[in-house]
Design a protein around this motif. Structure first.
Motif, PDB file in Angstrom:
ATOM      1  N   GLY A  54       0.201  -3.153 -11.050  1.00  0.00           N
ATOM      2  CA  GLY A  54       0.258  -4.481  -9.976  1.00  0.00           C
ATOM      3  C   GLY A  54       1.599  -4.931 -10.024  1.00  0.00           C
ATOM      4  N   GLY A  55       2.501  -4.537 -10.616  1.00  0.00           N
ATOM      5  CA  GLY A  55       4.036  -5.113 -10.700  1.00  0.00           C
ATOM      6  C   GLY A  55       4.536  -5.160  -9.666  1.00  0.00           C
ATOM      7  N   PRO A  56       5.706  -5.476  -9.476  1.00  0.00           N
ATOM      8  CA  PRO A  56       6.598  -5.824  -8.496  1.00  0.00           C
ATOM      9  C   PRO A  56       7.146  -4.233  -7.766  1.00  0.00           C
ATOM     10  N   LEU A  57       7.767  -4.450  -6.720  1.00  0.00           N
ATOM     11  CA  LEU A  57       8.035  -3.401  -5.724  1.00  0.00           C
ATOM     12  C   LEU A  57       9.852  -3.525  -5.715  1.00  0.00           C
ATOM     13  N   GLU A  58      10.448  -2.461  -5.956  1.00  0.00           N
ATOM     14  CA  GLU A  58      11.920  -2.574  -5.479  1.00  0.00           C
ATOM     15  C   GLU A  58      12.171  -1.736  -4.313  1.00  0.00           C
ATOM     16  N   LEU A  59      12.957  -2.477  -3.541  1.00  0.00           N
ATOM     17  CA  LEU A  59      13.058  -2.234  -2.041  1.00  0.00           C
ATOM     18  C   LEU A  59      14.588  -2.112  -1.924  1.00  0.00           C
ATOM     19  N   TYR A  60      15.249  -1.088  -1.192  1.00  0.00           N
ATOM     20  CA  TYR A  60      16.611  -1.194  -0.958  1.00  0.00           C
ATOM     21  C   TYR A  60      16.668  -1.470   0.705  1.00  0.00           C
ATOM     22  N   LEU A  61      17.597  -2.219   1.119  1.00  0.00           N
ATOM     23  CA  LEU A  61      17.712  -2.674   2.414  1.00  0.00           C
ATOM     24  C   LEU A  61      18.985  -3.135   2.805  1.00  0.00           C
ATOM     25  N   PHE A  65      21.557  -3.542  -0.575  1.00  0.00           N
ATOM     26  CA  PHE A  65      21.127  -4.246  -1.540  1.00  0.00           C
ATOM     27  C   PHE A  65      19.695  -3.869  -2.045  1.00  0.00           C
ATOM     28  N   SER A  66      19.511  -4.151  -3.358  1.00  0.00           N
ATOM     29  CA  SER A  66      18.142  -3.981  -3.785  1.00  0.00           C
ATOM     30  C   SER A  66      17.401  -5.285  -3.812  1.00  0.00           C
ATOM     31  N   LEU A  67      16.208  -5.451  -3.552  1.00  0.00           N
ATOM     32  CA  LEU A  67      15.226  -6.484  -3.551  1.00  0.00           C
ATOM     33  C   LEU A  67      14.016  -6.159  -4.371  1.00  0.00           C
ATOM     34  N   SER A  68      13.641  -7.115  -5.028  1.00  0.00           N
ATOM     35  CA  SER A  68      12.360  -6.836  -5.579  1.00  0.00           C
ATOM     36  C   SER A  68      11.295  -8.056  -5.188  1.00  0.00           C
ATOM     37  N   LEU A  69      10.032  -7.490  -4.874  1.00  0.00           N
ATOM     38  CA  LEU A  69       8.985  -8.384  -4.098  1.00  0.00           C
ATOM     39  C   LEU A  69       7.640  -8.239  -5.328  1.00  0.00           C
ATOM     40  N   ARG A  70       7.067  -9.245  -5.268  1.00  0.00           N
ATOM     41  CA  ARG A  70       5.693  -9.304  -6.103  1.00  0.00           C
ATOM     42  C   ARG A  70       4.823  -8.509  -5.306  1.00  0.00           C
ATOM     43  N   ARG A  71       3.840  -7.699  -5.777  1.00  0.00           N
ATOM     44  CA  ARG A  71       2.957  -7.202  -4.820  1.00  0.00           C
ATOM     45  C   ARG A  71       2.140  -8.097  -3.937  1.00  0.00           C
ATOM     46  N   ASN A  72       1.700  -9.448  -4.470  1.00  0.00           N
ATOM     47  CA  ASN A  72       1.185 -10.035  -3.669  1.00  0.00           C
ATOM     48  C   ASN A  72       1.950 -10.829  -2.277  1.00  0.00           C
ATOM     49  N   GLU A  73       3.311 -10.758  -2.523  1.00  0.00           N
ATOM     50  CA  GLU A  73       4.107 -11.044  -1.651  1.00  0.00           C
ATOM     51  C   GLU A  73       4.202  -9.972  -0.370  1.00  0.00           C
ATOM     52  N   GLU A 116       0.678  -1.353  -0.126  1.00  0.00           N
ATOM     53  CA  GLU A 116      -0.027   0.216   0.016  1.00  0.00           C
ATOM     54  C   GLU A 116       0.848   1.234  -0.137  1.00  0.00           C
ATOM     55  N   VAL A 117       2.187   1.245   0.155  1.00  0.00           N
ATOM     56  CA  VAL A 117       2.877   2.399   0.496  1.00  0.00           C
ATOM     57  C   VAL A 117       3.341   2.905  -0.986  1.00  0.00           C
ATOM     58  N   GLU A 118       3.416   4.059  -1.167  1.00  0.00           N
ATOM     59  CA  GLU A 118       3.955   4.750  -2.353  1.00  0.00           C
ATOM     60  C   GLU A 118       5.582   4.581  -2.365  1.00  0.00           C
ATOM     61  N   ALA A 119       5.759   4.789  -3.739  1.00  0.00           N
ATOM     62  CA  ALA A 119       7.333   4.840  -3.969  1.00  0.00           C
ATOM     63  C   ALA A 119       8.016   6.104  -3.230  1.00  0.00           C
ATOM     64  N   LYS A 120       9.297   5.969  -3.026  1.00  0.00           N
ATOM     65  CA  LYS A 120      10.026   7.108  -2.489  1.00  0.00           C
ATOM     66  C   LYS A 120       9.633   7.293  -0.989  1.00  0.00           C
ATOM     67  N   GLN A 121       9.186   6.141  -0.197  1.00  0.00           N
ATOM     68  CA  GLN A 121       9.036   6.242   0.864  1.00  0.00           C
ATOM     69  C   GLN A 121       9.884   5.279   1.852  1.00  0.00           C
ATOM     70  N   LYS A 122      10.253   5.662   3.181  1.00  0.00           N
ATOM     71  CA  LYS A 122      11.028   4.978   4.012  1.00  0.00           C
ATOM     72  C   LYS A 122      10.065   4.487   4.952  1.00  0.00           C
ATOM     73  N   VAL A 123      10.228   2.886   5.141  1.00  0.00           N
ATOM     74  CA  VAL A 123       9.472   2.436   5.996  1.00  0.00           C
ATOM     75  C   VAL A 123       9.923   1.582   6.963  1.00  0.00           C
ATOM     76  N   ILE A 161      11.688   2.284  -0.328  1.00  0.00           N
ATOM     77  CA  ILE A 161      10.606   1.747  -1.484  1.00  0.00           C
ATOM     78  C   ILE A 161      11.341   2.601  -2.476  1.00  0.00           C
ATOM     79  N   THR A 162      12.203   2.166  -3.493  1.00  0.00           N
ATOM     80  CA  THR A 162      12.862   2.695  -4.663  1.00  0.00           C
ATOM     81  C   THR A 162      11.825   2.994  -5.543  1.00  0.00           C
ATOM     82  N   ARG A 163      11.173   1.724  -6.189  1.00  0.00           N
ATOM     83  CA  ARG A 163      10.181   2.050  -7.151  1.00  0.00           C
ATOM     84  C   ARG A 163       8.825   0.893  -6.942  1.00  0.00           C
ATOM     85  N   LYS A 164       7.942   1.537  -7.638  1.00  0.00           N
ATOM     86  CA  LYS A 164       6.816   0.417  -7.844  1.00  0.00           C
ATOM     87  C   LYS A 164       6.255   0.419  -9.233  1.00  0.00           C
TER      88      LYS A 164
END
Length: 81
Positions: A50-57, A60-68, A7-14, A43-46
């Motif tokens: 309904g495509g994947p999210l790119e996360l930075y933690l 390194f970068s990690l991509s997750l499917r939206r349903n995950e 649910e969180v938008e891109a360019k947010q830190k969580v 959250i780098t990009r969405k």
């Protein structure tokens, strides 16, 4: 207040609050990849439609499917750069 990671938008830190109702095999994979409760994530990009999210933690970068990402509960910290 907590939200689903999806649910969180891109360019947010969580900060991860819990891995929610993720099944045990997937939960173990998330933990092995460093996605643990308390970790801060950018959250780098969405991807659209309904495509994947790119996360930075953890450096390194990690991509997750939206349903995950739906089962991962987070709280907002601030916007990223």
């Amino acid at each position: 207040m907590t939200f689903s990671l999806a649910e969180v938008e891109a360019k947010q830190k969580v900060k991860v609050v819990s891995l929610g109702s993720a099944n045990s095999i997937f939960r173990k994979k998330l933990l092995a990849m460093g996605l643990t409760p308390g970790i801060e994530i950018d959250i780098t990009r969405k991807a659209p439609l309904g495509g994947p999210l790119e996360l930075y933690l953890r450096g390194f970068s990690l991509s997750l499917r939206r349903n995950e990402a739906l089962g991962i509960r987070v709280e907002l910290l601030d916007s990223v750069g």
